[in-house]
Design a protein around this motif. Structure first.
Motif, PDB file in Angstrom:
ATOM      1  N   VAL A  48       0.829  -1.201   0.000  1.00 51.56           N
ATOM      2  CA  VAL A  48       0.000   0.000   0.000  1.00 51.56           C
ATOM      3  C   VAL A  48       0.867   1.256   0.000  1.00 51.56           C
ATOM      4  CG1 VAL A  48      -1.733   1.326   1.262  1.00 51.56           C
ATOM      5  CG2 VAL A  48      -1.886  -1.180   1.186  1.00 51.56           C
ATOM      6  N   ALA A  49       1.785   1.355   0.966  1.00 47.19           N
ATOM      7  CA  ALA A  49       2.596   2.561   1.101  1.00 47.19           C
ATOM      8  C   ALA A  49       3.828   2.249   1.925  1.00 47.19           C
ATOM      9  CB  ALA A  49       1.795   3.683   1.757  1.00 47.19           C
ATOM     10  N   ALA A  50       4.866   3.080   1.749  1.00 41.81           N
ATOM     11  CA  ALA A  50       6.089   2.927   2.523  1.00 41.81           C
ATOM     12  C   ALA A  50       6.686   4.293   2.796  1.00 41.81           C
ATOM     13  CB  ALA A  50       7.098   2.032   1.803  1.00 41.81           C
ATOM     14  N   ILE A  51       7.522   4.343   3.830  1.00 44.47           N
ATOM     15  CA  ILE A  51       8.151   5.606   4.233  1.00 44.47           C
ATOM     16  C   ILE A  51       9.553   5.313   4.739  1.00 44.47           C
ATOM     17  CG2 ILE A  51       7.207   5.465   6.581  1.00 44.47           C
ATOM     18  CD1 ILE A  51       6.791   8.535   6.437  1.00 44.47           C
ATOM     19  N   THR A  52      10.480   6.227   4.451  1.00 45.79           N
ATOM     20  CA  THR A  52      11.858   6.039   4.878  1.00 45.79           C
ATOM     21  C   THR A  52      12.022   6.281   6.372  1.00 45.79           C
ATOM     22  OG1 THR A  52      12.294   8.331   4.233  1.00 45.79           O
ATOM     23  CG2 THR A  52      12.852   6.613   2.640  1.00 45.79           C
ATOM     24  N   ARG A  53      13.195   5.932   6.867  1.00 47.03           N
ATOM     25  CA  ARG A  53      13.464   6.036   8.311  1.00 47.03           C
ATOM     26  C   ARG A  53      13.162   7.424   8.866  1.00 47.03           C
ATOM     27  NH1 ARG A  53      18.295   3.647   6.473  1.00 47.03           N
ATOM     28  NH2 ARG A  53      18.512   1.452   7.057  1.00 47.03           N
ATOM     29  N   ALA A  54      13.614   8.437   8.147  1.00 44.48           N
ATOM     30  CA  ALA A  54      13.450   9.806   8.631  1.00 44.48           C
ATOM     31  C   ALA A  54      12.122  10.416   8.189  1.00 44.48           C
ATOM     32  CB  ALA A  54      14.594  10.684   8.137  1.00 44.48           C
ATOM     33  N   GLY A  55      11.376   9.692   7.386  1.00 45.51           N
ATOM     34  CA  GLY A  55      10.116  10.210   6.880  1.00 45.51           C
ATOM     35  C   GLY A  55      10.256  11.161   5.718  1.00 45.51           C
ATOM     36  N   LYS A  65      -3.035   6.641  -4.225  1.00 49.90           N
ATOM     37  CA  LYS A  65      -2.418   7.973  -4.334  1.00 49.90           C
ATOM     38  C   LYS A  65      -3.484   9.054  -4.292  1.00 49.90           C
ATOM     39  CE  LYS A  65       1.779   6.826  -6.916  1.00 49.90           C
ATOM     40  NZ  LYS A  65       2.481   6.935  -8.209  1.00 49.90           N
ATOM     41  N   GLY A  66      -3.229  10.081  -3.492  1.00 51.75           N
ATOM     42  CA  GLY A  66      -4.177  11.170  -3.356  1.00 51.75           C
ATOM     43  C   GLY A  66      -5.260  10.912  -2.325  1.00 51.75           C
ATOM     44  N   ARG A  67      -5.375   9.670  -1.856  1.00 53.94           N
ATOM     45  CA  ARG A  67      -6.386   9.338  -0.840  1.00 53.94           C
ATOM     46  C   ARG A  67      -5.749   8.928   0.490  1.00 53.94           C
ATOM     47  NH1 ARG A  67      -9.630   5.073  -1.442  1.00 53.94           N
ATOM     48  NH2 ARG A  67      -8.153   3.844  -2.691  1.00 53.94           N
ATOM     49  N   PHE A  68      -4.633   8.217   0.428  1.00 54.27           N
ATOM     50  CA  PHE A  68      -3.956   7.730   1.632  1.00 54.27           C
ATOM     51  C   PHE A  68      -2.677   8.527   1.859  1.00 54.27           C
ATOM     52  CE2 PHE A  68      -5.530   3.008   1.605  1.00 54.27           C
ATOM     53  CZ  PHE A  68      -6.835   3.456   1.482  1.00 54.27           C
ATOM     54  N   THR A  69      -2.327   8.703   3.132  1.00 59.89           N
ATOM     55  CA  THR A  69      -1.077   9.362   3.499  1.00 59.89           C
ATOM     56  C   THR A  69      -0.378   8.555   4.580  1.00 59.89           C
ATOM     57  OG1 THR A  69      -1.997  11.553   2.992  1.00 59.89           O
ATOM     58  CG2 THR A  69       0.005  11.471   4.323  1.00 59.89           C
ATOM     59  N   ILE A  70       0.844   8.154   4.300  1.00 53.59           N
ATOM     60  CA  ILE A  70       1.654   7.470   5.299  1.00 53.59           C
ATOM     61  C   ILE A  70       2.531   8.495   6.002  1.00 53.59           C
ATOM     62  CG2 ILE A  70       3.505   6.910   3.641  1.00 53.59           C
ATOM     63  CD1 ILE A  70       3.918   4.279   5.180  1.00 53.59           C
ATOM     64  N   SER A  71       2.679   8.342   7.306  1.00 50.75           N
ATOM     65  CA  SER A  71       3.534   9.244   8.069  1.00 50.75           C
ATOM     66  C   SER A  71       4.059   8.492   9.289  1.00 50.75           C
ATOM     67  CB  SER A  71       2.769  10.500   8.496  1.00 50.75           C
ATOM     68  OG  SER A  71       1.693  10.161   9.359  1.00 50.75           O
TER      69      SER A  71
END
Length: 127
Positions: A48-55, A65-71
């Motif tokens: 679905v989504a991924a984020i780096t160590r520092a964000g 895309k445009g609907r979900f936000t990973i943080s």
């Protein structure tokens, strides 16, 4: 060992929103890139989504895309997935996962690359 515990799933009508959380303990949270995956009934687990160590970088499957936000909040050792404009096809069990090593979008999208997984939280979107 790293422990991941998801929360925030539930039943929501189409067009609604949910915010998933993933609490991480056991090792340094900032040592891991993080991802969200989902598995619908009768289907394979998908990225679905991924984020780096520092964000600093994120990556999404096209359908969200445009609907979900990973943080992530590294001070709270917590990963989030804000899901807006939910659709019935978003219905699935959602899993958070942690991966060490270098960041690479292909790696981030592959469930086989991840070292640790949560138990999942169920999201049901009614039409």
């Amino acid at each position: 060992q790293v422990q991941l515990v998801e929360s925030g799933g539930g039943l929501v009508q189409a067009g609604g929103s949910l915010r998933l959380s993933c609490a991480v303990s056991g090792r340094t949270f900032t040592g891991y890139h993080m991802g969200w995956f989902r598995q619908a009934p009768g289907k394979e687990r998908e990225f679905v989504a991924a984020i780096t160590r520092a964000g600093s970088m994120t990556y999404y499957i096209d359908s969200v895309k445009g609907r979900f936000t990973i943080s992530r909040d590294n001070a709270k050792n917590t990963l989030y997935l804000q899901m807006n404009s939910l659709k019935p096809e978003d219905t699935a069990v959602y899993y958070c996962a942690a991966v060490s090593g270098t960041w690479d979008r292909l790696r981030a999208a592959s469930s086989r690359e991840y070292d640790y997984w949560g138990q999942g939280t169920k999201v049901t979107v009614s039409s």
